[in-house]
Structure formats: C-alpha cells, structure tokens
Design a protein around this motif. Structure first.
Motif, PDB file in Angstrom:
ATOM      1  N   ASP A  22      18.481 -44.103 -30.350  1.00  0.00           N
ATOM      2  CA  ASP A  22      18.526 -42.638 -30.317  1.00  0.00           C
ATOM      3  C   ASP A  22      19.444 -42.159 -31.441  1.00  0.00           C
ATOM      4  N   SER A  23      18.867 -41.908 -32.593  1.00  0.00           N
ATOM      5  CA  SER A  23      19.674 -41.534 -33.757  1.00  0.00           C
ATOM      6  C   SER A  23      20.353 -40.187 -33.567  1.00  0.00           C
ATOM      7  N   ARG A  24      19.705 -39.282 -32.854  1.00  0.00           N
ATOM      8  CA  ARG A  24      20.296 -37.953 -32.646  1.00  0.00           C
ATOM      9  C   ARG A  24      21.589 -38.067 -31.836  1.00  0.00           C
ATOM     10  N   ALA A  25      21.546 -38.800 -30.735  1.00  0.00           N
ATOM     11  CA  ALA A  25      22.741 -38.956 -29.901  1.00  0.00           C
ATOM     12  C   ALA A  25      23.863 -39.633 -30.685  1.00  0.00           C
ATOM     13  N   LEU A  26      23.520 -40.653 -31.454  1.00  0.00           N
ATOM     14  CA  LEU A  26      24.519 -41.371 -32.235  1.00  0.00           C
ATOM     15  C   LEU A  26      25.190 -40.453 -33.256  1.00  0.00           C
ATOM     16  N   ARG A  27      24.379 -39.666 -33.966  1.00  0.00           N
ATOM     17  CA  ARG A  27      24.941 -38.825 -35.028  1.00  0.00           C
ATOM     18  C   ARG A  27      25.757 -37.665 -34.452  1.00  0.00           C
ATOM     19  N   VAL A  28      25.296 -37.089 -33.351  1.00  0.00           N
ATOM     20  CA  VAL A  28      26.076 -36.017 -32.732  1.00  0.00           C
ATOM     21  C   VAL A  28      27.400 -36.565 -32.225  1.00  0.00           C
ATOM     22  N   ALA A  29      27.379 -37.745 -31.618  1.00  0.00           N
ATOM     23  CA  ALA A  29      28.617 -38.350 -31.132  1.00  0.00           C
ATOM     24  C   ALA A  29      29.587 -38.614 -32.279  1.00  0.00           C
ATOM     25  N   THR A  30      29.074 -39.104 -33.388  1.00  0.00           N
ATOM     26  CA  THR A  30      29.926 -39.390 -34.546  1.00  0.00           C
ATOM     27  C   THR A  30      30.565 -38.115 -35.077  1.00  0.00           C
ATOM     28  N   ALA A  31      29.771 -37.049 -35.195  1.00  0.00           N
ATOM     29  CA  ALA A  31      30.299 -35.782 -35.722  1.00  0.00           C
ATOM     30  C   ALA A  31      31.324 -35.172 -34.779  1.00  0.00           C
ATOM     31  N   ALA A  32      31.042 -35.195 -33.470  1.00  0.00           N
ATOM     32  CA  ALA A  32      31.977 -34.614 -32.503  1.00  0.00           C
ATOM     33  C   ALA A  32      33.285 -35.390 -32.467  1.00  0.00           C
ATOM     34  N   ARG A  33      33.196 -36.719 -32.536  1.00  0.00           N
ATOM     35  CA  ARG A  33      34.440 -37.508 -32.512  1.00  0.00           C
ATOM     36  C   ARG A  33      35.257 -37.259 -33.767  1.00  0.00           C
ATOM     37  N   ALA A  34      34.574 -37.168 -34.932  1.00  0.00           N
ATOM     38  CA  ALA A  34      35.289 -36.903 -36.187  1.00  0.00           C
ATOM     39  C   ALA A  34      35.946 -35.534 -36.177  1.00  0.00           C
ATOM     40  N   ALA A  35      35.391 -34.593 -35.394  1.00  0.00           N
ATOM     41  CA  ALA A  35      35.965 -33.246 -35.308  1.00  0.00           C
ATOM     42  C   ALA A  35      37.113 -33.158 -34.315  1.00  0.00           C
ATOM     43  N   GLY A  36      37.445 -34.265 -33.657  1.00  0.00           N
ATOM     44  CA  GLY A  36      38.609 -34.277 -32.783  1.00  0.00           C
ATOM     45  C   GLY A  36      38.323 -34.140 -31.314  1.00  0.00           C
ATOM     46  N   TYR A  37      37.056 -34.204 -30.906  1.00  0.00           N
ATOM     47  CA  TYR A  37      36.717 -34.077 -29.489  1.00  0.00           C
ATOM     48  C   TYR A  37      36.706 -35.448 -28.818  1.00  0.00           C
ATOM     49  N   GLU A  38      37.013 -35.464 -27.528  1.00  0.00           N
ATOM     50  CA  GLU A  38      36.791 -36.655 -26.721  1.00  0.00           C
ATOM     51  C   GLU A  38      35.309 -36.682 -26.346  1.00  0.00           C
ATOM     52  N   VAL A  39      34.644 -37.774 -26.622  1.00  0.00           N
ATOM     53  CA  VAL A  39      33.183 -37.807 -26.520  1.00  0.00           C
ATOM     54  C   VAL A  39      32.751 -38.863 -25.510  1.00  0.00           C
ATOM     55  N   THR A  40      31.836 -38.455 -24.628  1.00  0.00           N
ATOM     56  CA  THR A  40      31.157 -39.367 -23.719  1.00  0.00           C
ATOM     57  C   THR A  40      29.659 -39.214 -23.933  1.00  0.00           C
ATOM     58  N   VAL A  41      28.973 -40.322 -24.141  1.00  0.00           N
ATOM     59  CA  VAL A  41      27.516 -40.307 -24.317  1.00  0.00           C
ATOM     60  C   VAL A  41      26.882 -40.828 -23.035  1.00  0.00           C
ATOM     61  N   VAL A 289      19.974 -27.791 -37.169  1.00  0.00           N
ATOM     62  CA  VAL A 289      20.715 -29.016 -37.476  1.00  0.00           C
ATOM     63  C   VAL A 289      19.681 -30.135 -37.609  1.00  0.00           C
ATOM     64  N   ARG A 290      19.273 -30.424 -38.817  1.00  0.00           N
ATOM     65  CA  ARG A 290      18.252 -31.454 -39.046  1.00  0.00           C
ATOM     66  C   ARG A 290      18.841 -32.838 -38.773  1.00  0.00           C
ATOM     67  N   ASN A 291      17.980 -33.725 -38.306  1.00  0.00           N
ATOM     68  CA  ASN A 291      18.442 -35.066 -37.916  1.00  0.00           C
ATOM     69  C   ASN A 291      18.387 -36.004 -39.116  1.00  0.00           C
ATOM     70  N   ALA A 292      19.220 -35.740 -40.110  1.00  0.00           N
ATOM     71  CA  ALA A 292      19.227 -36.522 -41.342  1.00  0.00           C
ATOM     72  C   ALA A 292      20.301 -37.605 -41.278  1.00  0.00           C
ATOM     73  N   PRO A 293      20.089 -38.740 -41.962  1.00  0.00           N
ATOM     74  CA  PRO A 293      21.117 -39.788 -41.993  1.00  0.00           C
ATOM     75  C   PRO A 293      22.336 -39.331 -42.792  1.00  0.00           C
ATOM     76  N   PRO A 294      23.467 -39.957 -42.594  1.00  0.00           N
ATOM     77  CA  PRO A 294      24.630 -39.642 -43.436  1.00  0.00           C
ATOM     78  C   PRO A 294      24.406 -40.137 -44.860  1.00  0.00           C
TER      79      PRO A 294
END
Length: 499
Positions: A22-41, A289-294
């Motif tokens: 699930d690339s969408r879940a992975l990328r959203v989790a990565t962005a949210a964690r980098a922004a300083g949020y505690e993330v649970t998937v 928010v397009r689902n593009a790779p980093p």
C-alpha cells in the motif's frame, strides 16, 4: 481545531486493505512522521511497513456478517432442494464420501476373507443392498448439493433482475442506511477496526478509501461522545465500478452517509476533486495530493526486474505493474508478443498465484510466447523505481473506463521516476500527459496493432523518450516531497501548527 494540544498529536492512518504494497499508506505515514506527528498505521496483514518510529496495528477481519448470505443462501422456490447452510452441505457430502470408502473396503474384505459359501452369498447380498442404498442416497445428495452450489454462486454474485430490483427497493426505502442491508461486510470491518481505533485515540484519522471513511467517522463520533475530539481526513480514490447493482447501491449509500462529515478531503487529481465536490456538495474543493514516489537518485537495483527475468542487457523488456484486472489491458500485451519477436514482457503482480495470472499464462501458451512472459511478485514500495529502471518500457494498456480517465495512475509516476519511456492507451489523463511531456507513445485502447506500432516506435529510439524527463522539472513536480506539502498544511489547519 485542537490548537491547544500539548506534545505531539497522534495521527492514525487507516486503510481497509493489506498494508504490504500500500504505497499511499506508506507515503502518508512517512510525511506525517517527518512533520512531527506520532503515527499509527492500521490495516490488514500482511503488515510490514518499514517506516522508522511508526507503529503498525494489523487488523484481521472475520467475515461473519458479509458471508452469511453465502453460507446460508435461503434458496426458497428457485432451488427448493438445496441445503440450507454450508454446514449441512459439507456434512452430507462428506458423509457420502465416507460411506463410499467404507463400501469399497467391505468389497475388498469379501474378496480376501475366506467364508463358507452360504455365508459368502448372504454377505454379498447384503453388500449389494448396501450399494443400492448408497446409490440412492448419493443421487439425492448430488441433486441437493448441485442446487446448493448454484444458490451459493448466485448469492455470491447477485446480478439477476430480481436482485437489482431488491437493491433499488432498499435504496428507496432505506436511503443512506441501505449499505447496512446490502453490504453487511462493512459491519464486519466495524467490529474489527472499531476497538483498535478506540484504543489508539488519535487526534486525527487519515482514512484511505471509501470503506475506511465510515469507520473513521463512527470512531470520531464515539470519541467525541467521551470528550476527545478527532479530526477526520478522507483520502478519496477514484471509484471503481462495482460488479453488481447491489454493490453499487451499497457503496453510494455508504459514501453519501459520511462524505460531508469529514473535516477534510484529499484526492489524487484535479478533475476528481471537482467531481467529489459536486457529488457531495462539499464546502470546499478537496486538496489534491497525487500518489507520486519521492524524488531520489535512482541507482541500479541489485536484483532489478531484468535480473529477475534472467535477461541480458540487449534483450528488449517491457514491464507492467499492478493487479491483472480485466480493465488493465494485459491481454493486449500478450496478443502483441507474437508480432514483437524478441520482446519480453514482465508482469509485477501482488499475487502470482491469482486466477487472472493463470489465465494470462494460458493465453501466452496458446500463442506460443510463454517463454517471453515473466510473472514477478511485488517488491517493497521504496524500491519500485530502482527495481523497474532496468526495463526498456513501462506499459499502461488500460481500457477506457471512468476511473482510468480522470487521474494519472500511481504506476505512471513510478515509471517516470524509473526514467522509463511509457506506452499508454488513449485514456484522457495519461494520453494528455504523455503527449505534452513526450516521454512515450499513445495507442488506441484494445487495439493490438496500434500497441505494436507504439512499442516499436519507442524501441527504435528510447533515448529520445528518456530525455523528456531531463528537459523540464517534471519529476520534482511529480514527487512526494512536493505532493505531500498540501497534506501536511491540511493537518496543520486541523490540528494546529506543530513545533
């Protein structure tokens, strides 16, 4: 808005699918964690998302309510002799198989064990009567079992005119609540996911997909009733047409029930954003928010697609990624292989044992090109561009159906980040992007001859198409670094700025 939060806000990323791939879940989790949020998937297993400092909660759904109508089909007048439940069907058919085995054993015993002639005659008479009884029972069980299987097939795919009328009646009588009647599998998911969401108690739920939306809204209502506010962001993908009218009505009712309750809506394309706003009369146009790779430097993968296929560097190779649904156009690729001679085709799929893959292999066998067909399993999401980069062409031969027309597929962005020339069918979004950028060729959907022409044009001068990625800053525009910025801005508006 939770602007008075102390410490990091908790974000739950919720998907009703398997987390692996699930690339969408992975990328959203990565962005949210980098922004300083505690993330649970939160999602279904297998769940091995490799994101540092992100908690993963796998959820197993017991399909009790959703499969009840299949396990107990209530055949009534159409199949009056059918068994009324899976348990009865399995019991009777297993019992018949056991009796047949016992009778065969008894027959062997009569041959092997010595008996006096009168006793042997009597035993053989009883043996013959037992076979007669077995034949009658077996025939009766066979008729009932056949009717049961027919009823189960019908209940599992309710597409008759009577089923369509029943779905319309539920839509008219129950309105937005029709989904409870028509798709009880949504309630199975509520039973499985609800306690997990209640336990996590996030400040924001990012719900990926239409089914996750209702779970998130209901969890937010329960939480707010206990004094804890939860913001809900709905991540709306394109709607894929349902197989039956019943499923269509249920999906529409479920979406209409909860779409306007979301605190924020994001989606993957401008056209789809406008359609969502009009369909649900949203107060604002959803954030795109397009689902593009980093954007990263793509080096040579140690075990890339070419190496997996055991091909030398001068052997032409095209690659197709994703499930082999009928509308993905994989048959166009196979039908073209006899006319493309040395070209090999690699299909990277989530499940190499899926029946659609078996059908593709069978078609390749019939055409005599099975040696040039390669089926490979998925690789981890971060590795996709590097894994694909050793191919010569990325193909997207999708058919002209609504959900392909409005947005660029995630696979298109992955091919771009792998610097692959593309061959795409003439669906609106991908054809326009390809013609504008010049990174590939467009062919008429389902037209094998035109697909052969397009592939031949790319193979003749692949460098020309690869250079398209260098002429403009398109890969930066199509990168997760760029696309995730509006999403994090939306989080900040809902939760307050993060330190």
């Amino acid at each position: 808005m939770a602007a008075s939060l102390r410490g990091p806000a908790r974000v739950a990323i919720l998907t009703c699918g398997g987390l692996d791939g699930d690339s969408r879940a992975l990328r959203v989790a990565t962005a949210a964690r980098a922004a300083g949020y505690e993330v649970t998937v939160i999602g279904r297993p297998p769940a091995t998302l490799a994101v540092p400092d992100v908690e993963v909660r796998p959820v197993t759904v017991r399909h009790i309510l959703g499969t009840h109508r299949v396990r107990r089909p209530h055949p009534a007048l159409r199949w009056p002799l059918a068994y009324r439940s899976t348990e009865s069907y399995e019991h009777r058919t297993t019992l018949i198989a056991a009796r047949r085995s016992l009778l065969r054993t008894r027959g062997a015993e009569l041959v092997l064990v010595h008996r006096a002639l009168p006793l042997l005659a009597l035993a053989r008479l009883g043996y013959g009567i037992a076979w007669l009884r077995y034949g009658l029972r077996s025939a009766w069980t066979g008729v009932r079992a056949a009717q049961y299987r027919t009823a189960v097939r019908h209940r599992g795919h309710p597409a008759s005119r009577l089923d369509d009328l029943a779905a319309e009646a539920a839509r008219l009588l129950l309105g937005r609540r029709a989904w409870r009647r028509l798709d009880p599998g949504l309630l199975d998911e509520e039973v499985a996911y609800g306690p997990v969401l209640d336990d996590v108690r996030p400040h924001l739920i990012h719900a990926i997909g239409h089914r996750a939306l209702g779970l998130a809204i209901r969890a937010a209502l329960r939480s707010e009733g206990s004094g804890h506010r939860i913001e809900v962001v709905w991540d709306a993908p394109p709607r894929i047409p349902a197989a039956t009218r019943r499923a269509t009505v249920a999906g529409d009712a479920h979406e209409r029930s909860f779409a306007k309750e979301a605190d924020g809506v994001v989606t993957v394309g401008d056209r789809l954003a406008r359609e969502l706003r009009a369909r649900h009369q949203l107060a604002a146009t959803p954030t795109v928010v397009r689902n593009a790779p980093p954007l990263i430097e793509v080096g040579e993968h140690p075990d890339g697609v070419r190496r997996r296929c055991h091909l030398a560097g001068d052997v032409p190779l095209l690659v197709h990624t994703g499930p082999l649904n009928p509308d993905r156009g994989a048959d166009t690729v196979i039908d073209a292989l006899p006319k493309l001679y040395d070209l090999h085709a690699a299909f990277v799929v989530p499940d190499p044992a899926h029946p659609d893959v078996a059908a593709l292999r069978e078609r390749a066998e019939q055409l005599g090109v099975h040696a040039r067909l390669h089926v490979l399993p998925y690789v981890p999401v971060p590795d996709i561009p590097a894994f694909l980069s050793s191919a010569d062409i990325g193909v997207l031969p999708v058919h002209k159906v609504a959900h392909h027309q409005s947005v660029l597929a995630t696979r298109y962005y992955e091919f771009a980040h792998a610097r692959l020339p593309v061959v795409v069918s003439d669906v609106r979004a991908m054809a326009n992007a390809t013609l504008e950028l010049g990174n590939g060729e467009v062919f008429r959907a389902r037209d094998t001859a035109d697909f052969v022409r397009a592939v031949g044009a790319v193979l003749t001068n692949p460098k020309r198409y690869r250079k398209a990625y260098d002429r403009v800053d398109v890969l930066r525009q199509w990168s997760w670094q760029t696309e995730s910025a509006p999403l994090i801005d939306l989080y900040a508006r809902l939760l307050g700025p993060r330190p």
